[in-house]
Structures are given as structure tokens and as C-alpha cells.
Write an enzyme that holds these catalytic residues in place. Structure first.
Site, PDB file in Angstrom:
ATOM      1  N   GLY A  22       2.094  -0.981   4.600  1.00 25.31           N
ATOM      2  CA  GLY A  22       0.943  -1.788   4.993  1.00 25.31           C
ATOM      3  C   GLY A  22       1.132  -3.278   4.885  1.00 25.31           C
ATOM      4  O   GLY A  22       0.162  -4.024   4.736  1.00 25.31           O
ATOM      5  N   GLY A  23       2.369  -3.772   4.960  1.00 21.03           N
ATOM      6  CA  GLY A  23       2.639  -5.192   4.721  1.00 21.03           C
ATOM      7  C   GLY A  23       1.806  -6.141   5.571  1.00 21.03           C
ATOM      8  O   GLY A  23       1.092  -6.995   5.051  1.00 21.03           O
ATOM      9  N   GLY A  24       1.885  -5.996   6.886  1.00 17.87           N
ATOM     10  CA  GLY A  24       1.142  -6.886   7.784  1.00 17.87           C
ATOM     11  C   GLY A  24      -0.360  -6.758   7.593  1.00 17.87           C
ATOM     12  O   GLY A  24      -1.099  -7.758   7.590  1.00 17.87           O
ATOM     13  N   SER A  25      -0.838  -5.523   7.415  1.00 20.74           N
ATOM     14  CA  SER A  25      -2.269  -5.291   7.197  1.00 20.74           C
ATOM     15  C   SER A  25      -2.713  -5.899   5.874  1.00 20.74           C
ATOM     16  O   SER A  25      -3.794  -6.483   5.768  1.00 20.74           O
ATOM     17  CB  SER A  25      -2.567  -3.785   7.194  1.00 20.74           C
ATOM     18  OG  SER A  25      -2.256  -3.214   8.433  1.00 20.74           O
ATOM     19  N   PRO A  28       9.444  -5.434   3.278  1.00 23.74           N
ATOM     20  CA  PRO A  28      10.106  -5.225   4.572  1.00 23.74           C
ATOM     21  C   PRO A  28       9.090  -5.027   5.691  1.00 23.74           C
ATOM     22  O   PRO A  28       7.972  -4.560   5.452  1.00 23.74           O
ATOM     23  CB  PRO A  28      10.923  -3.939   4.356  1.00 23.74           C
ATOM     24  CG  PRO A  28      10.928  -3.677   2.895  1.00 23.74           C
ATOM     25  CD  PRO A  28       9.749  -4.366   2.316  1.00 23.74           C
ATOM     26  N   ILE A  29       9.507  -5.370   6.912  1.00 25.97           N
ATOM     27  CA  ILE A  29       8.634  -5.260   8.087  1.00 25.97           C
ATOM     28  C   ILE A  29       8.639  -3.803   8.580  1.00 25.97           C
ATOM     29  O   ILE A  29       9.653  -3.125   8.513  1.00 25.97           O
ATOM     30  CB  ILE A  29       9.156  -6.169   9.235  1.00 25.97           C
ATOM     31  CG1 ILE A  29       9.576  -7.548   8.705  1.00 25.97           C
ATOM     32  CG2 ILE A  29       8.152  -6.293  10.361  1.00 25.97           C
ATOM     33  CD1 ILE A  29       8.511  -8.376   8.127  1.00 25.97           C
ATOM     34  N   ALA A  30       7.498  -3.358   9.113  1.00 27.01           N
ATOM     35  CA  ALA A  30       7.388  -2.009   9.708  1.00 27.01           C
ATOM     36  C   ALA A  30       7.973  -0.946   8.789  1.00 27.01           C
ATOM     37  O   ALA A  30       8.832  -0.184   9.165  1.00 27.01           O
ATOM     38  CB  ALA A  30       8.094  -1.981  11.074  1.00 27.01           C
ATOM     39  N   LYS A  33       0.864  -1.186   0.000  1.00 34.36           N
ATOM     40  CA  LYS A  33       0.000   0.000   0.000  1.00 34.36           C
ATOM     41  C   LYS A  33       0.899   1.235   0.000  1.00 34.36           C
ATOM     42  O   LYS A  33       1.740   1.372   0.894  1.00 34.36           O
ATOM     43  CB  LYS A  33      -0.902   0.027   1.233  1.00 34.36           C
ATOM     44  CG  LYS A  33      -1.681   1.343   1.396  1.00 34.36           C
ATOM     45  CD  LYS A  33      -2.532   1.351   2.652  1.00 34.36           C
ATOM     46  CE  LYS A  33      -1.736   1.324   3.930  1.00 34.36           C
ATOM     47  NZ  LYS A  33      -0.955   2.570   4.154  1.00 34.36           N
ATOM     48  N   ASP A  68      -5.449   0.136   9.151  1.00 34.81           N
ATOM     49  CA  ASP A  68      -5.108   0.020   7.724  1.00 34.81           C
ATOM     50  C   ASP A  68      -5.923  -1.053   6.998  1.00 34.81           C
ATOM     51  O   ASP A  68      -5.942  -1.092   5.775  1.00 34.81           O
ATOM     52  CB  ASP A  68      -3.622  -0.375   7.568  1.00 34.81           C
ATOM     53  CG  ASP A  68      -2.730   0.841   7.372  1.00 34.81           C
ATOM     54  OD1 ASP A  68      -3.253   1.964   7.367  1.00 34.81           O
ATOM     55  OD2 ASP A  68      -1.513   0.642   7.210  1.00 34.81           O
TER      56      ASP A  68
END
Length: 297
Positions: free
Chosen positions: A108-111, A102-104, A15, A144
Site C-alpha cells: 500500500g505504499g502509494g495509497s 518498494p514501488i508496486a 500496510k 486502499d
């Protein structure tokens, strides 16, 4: 996947907040935003298939250190949907996450992973559940999620939960760059100097590359100065994108991923190759955003 096979693959796109204005703060601490966001063809991937018992595994460049229990938003999404639909309607599944983002990192990767899990499981389990209910479940997992469940060009307001998909928006050539650092979203919001900024200006009537770039010049990411004060490497990433002749460069979300806008996908690819050669340890991806043609709602 081949028609008829049980394994289904779902893209969890990055995102990108092309513009993000912070317009206020609620009494519960949540910030109010006004953001134009697009989603890219590059992202994480989820394979989901029926199984004897629930399984969850992670592979890919950014798999290290990700929790495999309910500390992971994908597992939380599975469990939340199961609670909503009932255990009899939601038999065990194996979910494999390929973590390419990448993380954090402000994309919006995790979301997006959790949104892909909700959409994918609702289809696999053949649940009679509307978009509104999925968005409600999503919002319980993170602000998100409603955006990521839509995953089309949109304007988001409120805490990110008031989503207005755009009826037309072109595909944009993008290069995503992250200098290998994670930035804490709460820390960035804490470092904000102003929380009551004006909303986004109206979008141009004609949405082509040049009109969007010119419109972006009149907008901001209000989180960028705060994030740069925490992580000066963000400024370096923006400099690198501008040196690679990006028509426009900005940080996405709360950082540290930055994006450069390029007129064509081929120009973006060439820029990414040049940046990767100079910064082999950075995350660099050339991609295109997903378009929505005037005929779609």
C-alpha cells in the site's frame, strides 16, 4: 518536529494484509475482499510545510522513476482535498516524500503516501472535514485509501472501502522481504483461478501472538498463487523467511512483498540481518506493527 515549527512530518506506514480472501467480483470489475490488515512502524515519510507556491519532491531509496506531477497519488490527494475545501482555504504547500517502501509491492505504499498527505494537509490547513469526507475523497483515488487513512489494525471488506477498526490487537514482530520485483495488481487479479471464496473465519477471542498465528494458519491470501505464477521469486522470498525461523510467512496484498511473523522485535531484527547478508540487493526490513490497546476505539 519541535512544537511551534511549521514543518510537520507524517509517517506513511506499510500496510500488511495478514490474510486476504477474495469473496466475489462486482459488475464494474472491482473485486470484493475480506482482509485483516495491520500497519507498521516502518514506512515512507512526508514533510509538509507552507510555501510560496506548491512544491513536491521525492527522495529515498525508491525515489527513482516516481512521477512528480499528478501522476503521483500524493499530488492527486493534495489537489482533490483542495477541490473539496476550496482554494481560499488551502494555500500553497511544499511536500517532500521520503520513499522507503518498494514501488508496486503489495504494502500500500502509494495509497499510504496519499493517506498521509490527506491527513497531514487537513491538519495543516485546519480544515473542518470529517473522517467520512476524507474517506470519500480517498476512495476516489484508490480502493486502499480508506484502509490507509485509518492506519490501525482493521478488517476491510467490500472493495476495501468497508473498514472496521479492531478494538484491540497486539504489536507483532515482522520482517518484510521483497526480492526486488514489482508486480502489477491488475495482472494478479486477472490470473486468479477463483473469485468466489469464503470470508475470513471469526477472529479468536483472545488476541495474542500464538492465537493470531494459529488463526492465520486457517486463512489465506487468495492472490498469492496467482502472483507466484507470474513471479516465482515470491516463492523464494517465502522460503528465505521460513529458513530464518519465521513462525508464519505469507505474501502481502498482491505482492511481491512477503512478511514473516516473529515472536519478538529482537528475533525479527536478527532474522533481517541474516537475510540481508544473504540477499544484499533485496528489500529487507525488521519492524513492528502498530498495536491498539483494549481501551481505544
Amino acid at each position: 518536529m519541535e512544537p511551534g515549527t511549521e514543518v510537520r512530518t507524517w509517517l506513511a506506514p506499510a500496510k500488511i494484509n495478514l490474510a486476504l480472501h477474495v469473496t466475489g467480483q462486482r459488475s464494474d470489475g472491482y473485486h470484493l475482499i475480506d482482509s485483516l490488515a495491520v500497519f507498521t512502524r516502518f514506512g515512507d515519510r512526508l514533510d509538509i510545510e507552507p510555501a510560496e507556491q506548491d512544491e513536491f519532491s521525492v527522495s529515498g531509496r525508491y525515489a527513482a522513476g516516481l512521477p512528480l506531477d499528478d501522476g503521483n497519488l500524493v499530488v492527486k490527494a493534495r489537489d482533490a482535498l483542495r477541490r473539496e475545501a476550496g482554494v481560499h482555504n488551502t494555500p500553497p504547500v511544499a511536500i517532500r516524500l521520503e520513499k522507503n517502501l518498494p514501488i508496486a509491492s503489495g504494502v500500500g505504499g502509494g495509497s499510504s503516501d496519499a493517506a498521509a498527505a490527506l491527513n497531514g494537509l487537513a491538519r495543516l490547513w485546519k480544515l473542518d472535514i470529517g473522517d467520512g469526507s476524507l474517506a470519500r475523497i480517498g476512495l476516489s483515488l484508490g480502493a486502499d485509501l480508506p484502509m490507509c487513512l485509518t492506519s490501525k489494525p482493521l478488517v476491510a471488506r467490500g472493495i476495501g472501502d468497508e473498514v472496521s477498526p479492531l478494538s484491540a490487537f497486539p504489536a507483532l514482530g515482522l520482517v518484510l522481504v521483497n526480492p526486488g520485483i514489482a508486480v502489477s495488481t491488475p495482472d494478479v487479479f486477472k490470473a486468479l483461478s477463483s473469485r468466489d471464496n469464503e470470508a475470513l473465519p471469526p477472529l479468536p477471542k483472545r488476541l495474542d501472538f500464538h492465537a493470531i498465528r494459529n488463526w492465520l494458519e486457517a486463512t489465506r491470501n487468495d492472490l498469492e498463487p496467482a502472483a507466484r505464477s507470474i513471479e516465482p521469486a515470491i516463492g523464494e522470498a517465502l522460503k528465505v523467511l521460513r529458513r530464518a525461523d519465521a513462525a508464519f510467512a505469507r505474501m502481502s496484498g498482491s505482492g511481491a512483498t512477503c512478511f514473516g511473523l516473529f515472536e519478538t522485535g529482537n528475533v525479527a531484527k536478527r532474522a533481517a540481518i541474516a537475510i540481508r547478508a544473504r540477499h544484499p540487493d533485496w528489500f529487507v526490513a525488521a519492524t513492528r506493527s502498530m498495536e491498539v490497546s483494549g481501551g481505544e476505539a
